[in-house]
Design a protein around this motif. Structure first.
Motif, PDB file in Angstrom:
ATOM      1  N   PHE A 109      43.159  32.156  35.583  1.00  0.00           N
ATOM      2  CA  PHE A 109      44.570  32.500  35.380  1.00  0.00           C
ATOM      3  C   PHE A 109      44.837  33.365  34.159  1.00  0.00           C
ATOM      4  O   PHE A 109      45.990  33.661  33.852  1.00  0.00           O
ATOM      5  N   GLY A 110      43.816  33.753  33.445  1.00  0.00           N
ATOM      6  CA  GLY A 110      44.002  34.567  32.250  1.00  0.00           C
ATOM      7  C   GLY A 110      44.514  35.962  32.586  1.00  0.00           C
ATOM      8  O   GLY A 110      44.690  36.327  33.753  1.00  0.00           O
ATOM      9  N   TYR A 116      45.143  37.028  39.147  1.00  0.00           N
ATOM     10  CA  TYR A 116      45.908  38.269  39.013  1.00  0.00           C
ATOM     11  C   TYR A 116      45.193  39.459  39.652  1.00  0.00           C
ATOM     12  O   TYR A 116      45.829  40.383  40.150  1.00  0.00           O
ATOM     13  N   LYS A 117      43.876  39.409  39.667  1.00  0.00           N
ATOM     14  CA  LYS A 117      43.129  40.455  40.375  1.00  0.00           C
ATOM     15  C   LYS A 117      43.416  40.376  41.876  1.00  0.00           C
ATOM     16  O   LYS A 117      43.557  41.403  42.542  1.00  0.00           O
ATOM     17  N   LYS A 118      43.518  39.166  42.393  1.00  0.00           N
ATOM     18  CA  LYS A 118      43.807  38.978  43.822  1.00  0.00           C
ATOM     19  C   LYS A 118      45.227  39.433  44.141  1.00  0.00           C
ATOM     20  O   LYS A 118      45.463  40.046  45.191  1.00  0.00           O
ATOM     21  N   ILE A 119      46.169  39.162  43.240  1.00  0.00           N
ATOM     22  CA  ILE A 119      47.539  39.641  43.441  1.00  0.00           C
ATOM     23  C   ILE A 119      47.542  41.161  43.507  1.00  0.00           C
ATOM     24  O   ILE A 119      48.168  41.753  44.392  1.00  0.00           O
ATOM     25  N   ASP A 120      46.835  41.787  42.565  1.00  0.00           N
ATOM     26  CA  ASP A 120      46.759  43.254  42.584  1.00  0.00           C
ATOM     27  C   ASP A 120      46.132  43.759  43.879  1.00  0.00           C
ATOM     28  O   ASP A 120      46.610  44.709  44.478  1.00  0.00           O
ATOM     29  N   GLU A 121      45.085  43.086  44.305  1.00  0.00           N
ATOM     30  CA  GLU A 121      44.391  43.502  45.533  1.00  0.00           C
ATOM     31  C   GLU A 121      45.298  43.398  46.758  1.00  0.00           C
ATOM     32  O   GLU A 121      45.298  44.276  47.622  1.00  0.00           O
TER      33      GLU A 121
END
Length: 180
Positions: A109-110, A116-121
């Motif tokens: 969650f950092g 957040y990488k998955k959200i961006d993806e």
């Protein structure tokens, strides 16, 4: 004579600067990106996937913190029976577990974490699609600025006349239902 001359000068100045003012007038508008994204069928699927992932990651982190709390409770309960060296070893194990939990939380969650990488993806392609539609609508309607009222830019009041959300939905091929 002086009065007529001064009126002519004032009129000349007004007519001279009037076109310049018109040329520098800027046109503003706003739209609601969250409303637009919620109208996109893919967005709901992506949100469900992200929520499921967040739940999984949260369980992982929570289990580490639960283990840590259990270790602390065991230390408190048996503290009087332990030798100073044993107590020191358990405190070291607690510190190690705390470091492990913090590392896992940061990894997931950092700022640059997997969540957040998955959200961006998943969501970034949809946001890019909306941004492209925004640019098309802004150019079509001659807008200099098009603000997103879903973002925290401090829009306290917006006049519906300047709302371009419908045009962005139209550009994306998403028909707006009546009554919204």
């Amino acid at each position: 004579m002086y009065k007529v001359f001064s009126n002519v000068v004032i009129l000349a100045l007004i007519f001279n600067f009037a076109p310049a003012q018109k040329a520098t007038a800027q046109k503003f508008g706003h739209f609601d990106s969250e409303f637009v994204l919620n109208k996109m069928p893919d967005y709901a699927e992506k949100q469900k996937e992200i929520e499921a992932l967040a739940g999984t990651y949260d369980k992982e982190v929570r289990s580490l913190y639960d283990e840590l709390e259990k270790m602390r409770a065991e230390l408190r309960a048996s503290e009087v029976l332990l030798t100073p060296e044993m107590k020191k070893d358990r405190e070291k194990a607690i510190q190690d577990k705390q470091g492990e939990a913090l590392k896992k939380y940061t990894e997931l969650f950092g700022y640059d974490g997997l969540y957040y990488k998955k959200i961006d993806e998943l969501v970034l392609p949809l946001r890019n699609k909306v941004n492209q539609a925004v640019e098309v609508v802004a150019r079509r309607y001659g807008l200099d600025y098009l603000f997103d009222k879903a973002e925290s830019i401090g829009m306290i009041y917006t006049n519906q006349v300047h709302d371009y959300t419908e045009f962005i939905l139209e550009e994306l091929g998403l028909k707006q239902e009546q009554g919204n």
